[in-house]
Every structure is written in structure tokens, then in C-alpha cells.
Design an enzyme around this catalytic site. Structure first.
Site, PDB file in Angstrom:
ATOM      1  N   HIS A 127      85.459  17.570  89.743  1.00 49.06           N
ATOM      2  CA  HIS A 127      86.216  16.627  90.564  1.00 49.06           C
ATOM      3  C   HIS A 127      85.715  16.790  92.006  1.00 49.06           C
ATOM      4  O   HIS A 127      85.738  17.902  92.546  1.00 49.06           O
ATOM      5  CB  HIS A 127      87.710  16.964  90.463  1.00 49.06           C
ATOM      6  CG  HIS A 127      88.598  15.934  91.074  1.00 49.06           C
ATOM      7  ND1 HIS A 127      88.623  15.682  92.433  1.00 49.06           N
ATOM      8  CD2 HIS A 127      89.497  15.073  90.517  1.00 49.06           C
ATOM      9  CE1 HIS A 127      89.499  14.731  92.687  1.00 49.06           C
ATOM     10  NE2 HIS A 127      90.045  14.338  91.533  1.00 49.06           N
TER      11      HIS A 127
ATOM     12  N   HIS B 299      42.979  -0.414  74.102  1.00 55.85           N
ATOM     13  CA  HIS B 299      44.238   0.039  73.485  1.00 55.85           C
ATOM     14  C   HIS B 299      45.103  -1.139  73.072  1.00 55.85           C
ATOM     15  O   HIS B 299      45.149  -2.162  73.765  1.00 55.85           O
ATOM     16  CB  HIS B 299      44.999   1.008  74.388  1.00 55.85           C
ATOM     17  CG  HIS B 299      45.476   0.448  75.708  1.00 55.85           C
ATOM     18  ND1 HIS B 299      46.726  -0.090  75.884  1.00 55.85           N
ATOM     19  CD2 HIS B 299      44.865   0.356  76.929  1.00 55.85           C
ATOM     20  CE1 HIS B 299      46.874  -0.467  77.151  1.00 55.85           C
ATOM     21  NE2 HIS B 299      45.751  -0.214  77.805  1.00 55.85           N
TER      22      HIS B 299
ATOM     23  N   ASP C  48      39.719  -2.747  80.553  1.00 53.65           N
ATOM     24  CA  ASP C  48      41.143  -2.424  80.707  1.00 53.65           C
ATOM     25  C   ASP C  48      41.465  -2.270  82.190  1.00 53.65           C
ATOM     26  O   ASP C  48      42.322  -1.496  82.582  1.00 53.65           O
ATOM     27  CB  ASP C  48      41.456  -1.123  79.935  1.00 53.65           C
ATOM     28  CG  ASP C  48      42.950  -0.831  79.866  1.00 53.65           C
ATOM     29  OD1 ASP C  48      43.747  -1.783  79.984  1.00 53.65           O
ATOM     30  OD2 ASP C  48      43.309   0.349  79.711  1.00 53.65           O
TER      31      ASP C  48
ATOM     32  N   HIS D  30      52.671  -3.922  83.214  1.00 52.84           N
ATOM     33  CA  HIS D  30      53.811  -2.976  83.230  1.00 52.84           C
ATOM     34  C   HIS D  30      55.082  -3.592  83.822  1.00 52.84           C
ATOM     35  O   HIS D  30      56.027  -2.868  84.124  1.00 52.84           O
ATOM     36  CB  HIS D  30      53.488  -1.696  84.027  1.00 52.84           C
ATOM     37  CG  HIS D  30      52.383  -0.883  83.436  1.00 52.84           C
ATOM     38  ND1 HIS D  30      52.229   0.458  83.700  1.00 52.84           N
ATOM     39  CD2 HIS D  30      51.386  -1.204  82.575  1.00 52.84           C
ATOM     40  CE1 HIS D  30      51.165   0.926  83.047  1.00 52.84           C
ATOM     41  NE2 HIS D  30      50.642  -0.082  82.351  1.00 52.84           N
TER      42      HIS D  30
ATOM     43  N   GLU E 180      47.547   4.835  74.590  1.00 57.91           N
ATOM     44  CA  GLU E 180      47.040   4.890  75.971  1.00 57.91           C
ATOM     45  C   GLU E 180      48.189   4.920  76.964  1.00 57.91           C
ATOM     46  O   GLU E 180      48.170   5.678  77.925  1.00 57.91           O
ATOM     47  CB  GLU E 180      46.130   3.685  76.261  1.00 57.91           C
ATOM     48  CG  GLU E 180      45.257   3.870  77.502  1.00 57.91           C
ATOM     49  CD  GLU E 180      45.953   3.522  78.805  1.00 57.91           C
ATOM     50  OE1 GLU E 180      45.451   3.942  79.863  1.00 57.91           O
ATOM     51  OE2 GLU E 180      47.001   2.847  78.794  1.00 57.91           O
TER      52      GLU E 180
ATOM     53  N   ASP F 223      48.408  -0.564  72.232  1.00 61.41           N
ATOM     54  CA  ASP F 223      49.805  -0.288  72.559  1.00 61.41           C
ATOM     55  C   ASP F 223      50.138  -0.906  73.907  1.00 61.41           C
ATOM     56  O   ASP F 223      49.253  -1.175  74.722  1.00 61.41           O
ATOM     57  CB  ASP F 223      50.107   1.218  72.560  1.00 61.41           C
ATOM     58  CG  ASP F 223      49.361   1.979  73.654  1.00 61.41           C
ATOM     59  OD1 ASP F 223      48.184   1.665  73.908  1.00 61.41           O
ATOM     60  OD2 ASP F 223      49.959   2.895  74.258  1.00 61.41           O
TER      61      ASP F 223
HETATM   62  N1  BES Z   1      45.006  -0.455  82.116  1.00 63.20           N
HETATM   63  C1  BES Z   1      45.737   0.573  82.772  1.00 63.20           C
HETATM   64  C2  BES Z   1      44.888   1.325  83.766  1.00 63.20           C
HETATM   65  C3  BES Z   1      44.648   0.571  85.043  1.00 63.20           C
HETATM   66  C4  BES Z   1      45.700   0.176  85.828  1.00 63.20           C
HETATM   67  C5  BES Z   1      43.385   0.294  85.431  1.00 63.20           C
HETATM   68  C6  BES Z   1      45.474  -0.517  87.001  1.00 63.20           C
HETATM   69  C7  BES Z   1      43.151  -0.393  86.580  1.00 63.20           C
HETATM   70  C8  BES Z   1      44.190  -0.809  87.377  1.00 63.20           C
HETATM   71  C9  BES Z   1      46.270   1.536  81.730  1.00 63.20           C
HETATM   72  O1  BES Z   1      46.794   0.879  80.620  1.00 63.20           O
HETATM   73  C10 BES Z   1      47.415   2.294  82.341  1.00 63.20           C
HETATM   74  O2  BES Z   1      48.432   1.708  82.606  1.00 63.20           O
HETATM   75  N2  BES Z   1      47.247   3.610  82.552  1.00 63.20           N
HETATM   76  C11 BES Z   1      48.309   4.439  83.032  1.00 63.20           C
HETATM   77  C12 BES Z   1      47.992   5.882  82.783  1.00 63.20           C
HETATM   78  C13 BES Z   1      48.555   6.466  81.539  1.00 63.20           C
HETATM   79  C14 BES Z   1      48.267   7.941  81.491  1.00 63.20           C
HETATM   80  C15 BES Z   1      49.995   6.197  81.310  1.00 63.20           C
HETATM   81  C16 BES Z   1      48.483   4.303  84.505  1.00 63.20           C
HETATM   82  O3  BES Z   1      47.510   4.087  85.243  1.00 63.20           O
HETATM   83  O4  BES Z   1      49.629   4.436  84.954  1.00 63.20           O
HETATM   84 MN    MN Z   2      45.530  -0.543  79.930  1.00 62.04          MN
HETATM   85 MN    MN Z   3      48.822   0.127  81.148  1.00 55.50          MN
END
Ligand code: BES
Ligand code: MN
Ligand code: MN
Length: 458
Positions: free
Chosen positions: A214, A87, A181, A428, A154, A89
Site C-alpha cells: 500500500h 527469412h 533483407d 516491425h 531471424e 518469419d
Molecule cells: N531485415 C532486418 C534487418 C535490417 C533492419 C536491415 C533495418 C536493414 C535495416 C531484420 O529482419 C531485423 O529486423 N533484424 C533485427 C535483429 C534480430 C537479432 C532481431 C534487428 O535489426 O532488430
Molecule cells: Mn529481415
Molecule cells: Mn526484421
């Protein structure tokens, strides 16, 4: 292969420059104001794919953000067809003030490149593009047939990708799906992933009186939705980390002794983990190790809670509304729709009668599992071992990639999770980064992996 590997070795600097460019697009899928940036990023990938010799490159519009597709299918029908998914994004950057350098101006410090998307997932997408390029430049061909699908939603639950896959089964048909990923087990420890947790993401809206009041005139006579919400949240889990939702654990597959042992053998270091996170104590479901808790047990967490007054100073107010976002990570064989129903039932049951509660199901994804006894995994093993000079380990992942199950169901193909991130690279979070040695070794691994896949007998 020697030519390919030498080429990769001598192009390290160029790869980094290209990664910087890829990372400069603020392709934040959840922000409507970044829609144009997301589209430009998709266009950039398409052009990049064309420039390395991929064919049928196309940006497919969806109801949301576009999907980029490309293929190269001249390896012969006796060679497998590999579908590579990734992905482009990224997650939002806030709190932006906590970044050492701006999130979309990649900065190299030590062995790491810092930018939003460095590890998740642009760096890992580029790994495959560069491995493909190395084969095409040096051999004028690829060892296997390759299809690529790089999506832009994603991080917001791949909302429109299911539909795209359903209407393009022929286009995407393949023997194996490869996804980079996820993360390695540890710094010098390459890994092959074989499971991902699922997700059920809910929002709770609690309404008290019809307007803010209030807190002197009314306080004590009407329930406060923030207090009520706090009560609800307290009853979701007990103080030993067990989720209290009725029936929540019914479908959870217990760990086999064999898997328990394989987790144990990884010698996870709780002390190091605590120091890294600056916490005095770990917390999780009683009776399970840290790896078991992250990889093989479901969990429930508040992601955000708001309502009332949170500005500077004091405002005496009894708010009308309070909200919380609550996510549950799921494991085989739990189902996100079922978890959502159980959640709603339970919250309605425990909610004080003095407030109204609305529950929204924001999105979900099924947990995924793939057998490790397979020739595809064997090929990945050989490639990782050669590139890292070390036997890879088998790991599960705590995170979620919901589209994996859709691929498995609709394309009937197994998945190989070949991750080159590290668990502590701040995906994140501010100062996300990617280890550039792993980036480089990822390219080496992928190029060997394609080669190994071509040598499998069917
Ligand atoms: N790359 C991550 C998934 C991931 C996170 C794999 C940690 C292994 C370890 C993916 O981009 C992600 O963040 N997925 C989201 C889910 C999505 C539905 C928002 C997640 O896991 O929170
Ligand atoms: Mn990812
Ligand atoms: Mn992610």
C-alpha cells in the site's frame, strides 16, 4: 537474357498473387501459438521451390523453427556457387488496431502491398524465387550454382541457425552470400549495403520489497523499483546522446575521412526526415550527422518498460518489481558479449543499494562489414544499374542480421546486401508495406545479377 526479362515483365500480376499467398501465413516466430503457422509457411516455401525446379528441397527441423533449403548445382564447376539467405518469419503485429487492413490479408493500395512481412522479408525472398524461376523456365538452367537457405528464426535472433550452419558446412559451402533483407537508400535510389550494426539486447529486473505494498502505509520508507529503474535508465546516456557505460566506446572503429565523405555525398535531408516522423528536433550523439549516427555509431535504447499498475484509473500501490528491455546497436569492432559485461557492471555500479537488480542477456549479434572492392559487388552494381536505370549508391545499414558474421566466419565467403525495401516501409510496425515497383525491379535485378555472376572470371 532477353527471354528472361520479357518473361518477368509479363508475369507481374502472377507474382503479386503469389506474394499475397506467401504473406497470408502468420509466421510470427516469437509467438508459441503461431508454431503451426510457421511450420506451414516453411512447407509452403519448400513446395514452391520444388515447383520452380529447385532440387534437394528440404525442410530441416531445428530445436526451434525449421530451416528451408534447396539448391540447383548444374551450372558447372567453373561457375560460382551463390548462397541466397532470407527469412520467412515475421515480427508480431501488435498494436493490431493501428493496421488499416488486417496484417495477414495483403492489400494493395497505390503502388504498395500492405501486410506483415511484405518488406521484411517475404517480399524480398520471393524476389529471388521468381528470378530463379524466370531462368529455369526460359533457359532450363541457371547461370550460376544456387543454394538457398530460408530460415524461420531471424526475428528472434537466429538462435538455432548457427548450429545448423556448423553441422552443414559442406551443404552450404559457397563463393558468395547474397541477402535481400535490407533497404534501398531512397525511393529511386538503389543501393548496395556493405555494413550492418550488431546488437546486444539486455533486460533489467529491479526488485524492491518482497511484495506489492500500500503506497500510503509504506510510501516514503521503502524504495520504489520503478523510480529506481528510472534513475538507472537516466544514467545510461547523457543529454547529448553519449552512452555513459564505462569502456563502451573503447573498441569503436572511428569513421575514415573517405567514408565520412561518402556519407556526406548522399545528401541526407534532415528536414524531410523530421517531417516524415513528425518530430520537431532530431536527437543523437553530438558531433555526428544523422547517417553517421544510424550507420556508424553505437547507440542504446529502451525498447520497453513495465511494472506496477497501468490499468485504467488510479491504484495506489508501491510495486515490488520493475523491468526494462534495453538494446544496444553495435558497430565494428565492438563485441556483443563484451558489451553485455560492461552493461551489467555499470548498471550494478549505479543501482541504488535500496533495490536488488538482476541483468539478463537476451541475445546478441556481431556487427558486420564487407569490402566493396570485389567482383561480387561489381556484378551487383551492373545489375542494379540496368534494372533501375541509375547508378546504385553504397550504404551501411543501422539494422542487424547477426547470421552474416557466422556465414563469413564459417563459410569464409563475402556477403552482398542487395536490399529492395525502403527505409520508411514500416518494418516491425503497423501498415508494413512493399513498393511493388521495387518488388518487380528486384526480380529483374536478381535475374541479371545471377547472369553477371556467371560472367566473372575467377
Ligand atoms: N531485415 C532486418 C534487418 C535490417 C533492419 C536491415 C533495418 C536493414 C535495416 C531484420 O529482419 C531485423 O529486423 N533484424 C533485427 C535483429 C534480430 C537479432 C532481431 C534487428 O535489426 O532488430
Ligand atoms: Mn529481415
Ligand atoms: Mn526484421
Amino acid at each position: 537474357m532477353e527471354k528472361v526479362l520479357r518473361f518477368i515483365e509479363s508475369n507481374r500480376q502472377r507474382y503479386i498473387e503469389e506474394l499475397k499467398k506467401f504473406l497470408s501465413f502468420p509466421s510470427i516466430s516469437t509467438n508459441p501459438e503461431n508454431k503451426k503457422d510457421v511450420e506451414e509457411c516453411a512447407e509452403y516455401i519448400k513446395e514452391h521451390l520444388e515447383s520452380i525446379g529447385m532440387e534437394n528441397t528440404r525442410v530441416y527441423p531445428t530445436k526451434g523453427h525449421p530451416v528451408v533449403y534447396a539448391d540447383w548445382l548444374h551450372a558447372g564447376s567453373d561457375k560460382p556457387t551463390v548462397l541466397i539467405y532470407g527469412h520467412y518469419d515475421v515480427q508480431p503485429v501488435d498494436p493490431v488496431e493501428l493496421w488499416t487492413t488486417p496484417p495477414f490479408e495483403a492489400d494493395i493500395r497505390g503502388n504498395n502491398i500492405y501486410a506483415r512481412g511484405a518488406a521484411d522479408d517475404k517480399g524480398q525472398v520471393l524476389i529471388h524465387l521468381k528470378a530463379i524461376e524466370a531462368h529455369l523456365v526460359n533457359n532450363k538452367k541457371l547461370p550460376v550454382n544456387i543454394k538457398l537457405i530460408i530460415e524461420g528464426e531471424e526475428e528472434i535472433g537466429s538462435e538455432n541457425l548457427d548450429e545448423f550452419i556448423k553441422s552443414n558446412i559442406e551443404l552450404l559451402k559457397s563463393d558468395v552470400i547474397v541477402i535481400s533483407d535490407t533497404a534501398m537508400y531512397d525511393k529511386e535510389m538503389p543501393a548496395i549495403g556493405y555494413a550492418l550494426r550488431g546488437l546486444c539486447y539486455m533486460q533489467i529486473e529491479v526488485t524492491g520489497p518482497n511484495r506489492d505494498l500500500h503506497s500510503g502505509s509504506y510510501g516514503g520508507s521503502v524504495d520504489n523499483p520503478i523510480n529506481a529503474l528510472a534513475h538507472i535508465i537516466c544514467k545510461l546516456k547523457d543529454d547529448k546522446g553519449k552512452i555513459l557505460i564505462d569502456g563502451f566506446y573503447d573498441d569503436v572503429l572511428p569513421l575514415s575521412e573517405k567514408e565520412k565523405k561518402s556519407f556526406y555525398d548522399l545528401k541526407f535531408d534532415d528536414e524531410k526526415y523530421k517531417i516524415n516522423l513528425v518530430v520537431d528536433e532530431l536527437f543523437g550523439e553530438e558531433g555526428y550527422s544523422t547517417l553517421e549516427r544510424i550507420w556508424a555509431r553505437p547507440t542504446l535504447d529502451c525498447n520497453g518498460i513495465w511494472g506496477g499498475f497501468s490499468g485504467e484509473g488510479a491504484k495506489t500501490v508501491l510495486p515490488s518489481k520493475a523491468y526494462a528491455k534495453v538494446s544496444m546497436r553495435l558497430v565494428p569492432n565492438q563485441d556483443p558479449d563484451k558489451a553485455a559485461v560492461l552493461f551489467e557492471k555499470y548498471v550494478k555500479k549505479i543501482a541504488p543499494k535500496s533495490v536488488k537488480v538482476k541483468i539478463y542477456n537476451l541475445h546478441g549479434g556481431k556487427p558486420a562489414m564487407t569490402p566493396i572492392e570485389s567482383k561480387w559487388i561489381d556484378a551487383a552494381y551492373v545489375a542494379l544499374k540496368q534494372a533501375f536505370g541509375k547508378d546504385p549508391v553504397f550504404i551501411r545499414e543501422g539494422g542487424s542480421i547477426p547470421i552474416v558474421v557466422t556465414f563469413q566466419e564459417l563459410l569464409n565467403a563475402p556477403t552482398v546486401l542487395l536490399g529492395f525495401g525502403l527505409p520508411d516501409e514500416n518494418a516491425h510496425s503497423p501498415d508494413e508495406h512493399l513498393d511493388l515497383n521495387n518488388f518487380q525491379r528486384g526480380i529483374v535485378t536478381s535475374s541479371i545479377f545471377y547472369h553477371e555472376l556467371a560472367n566473372l572470371n575467377n
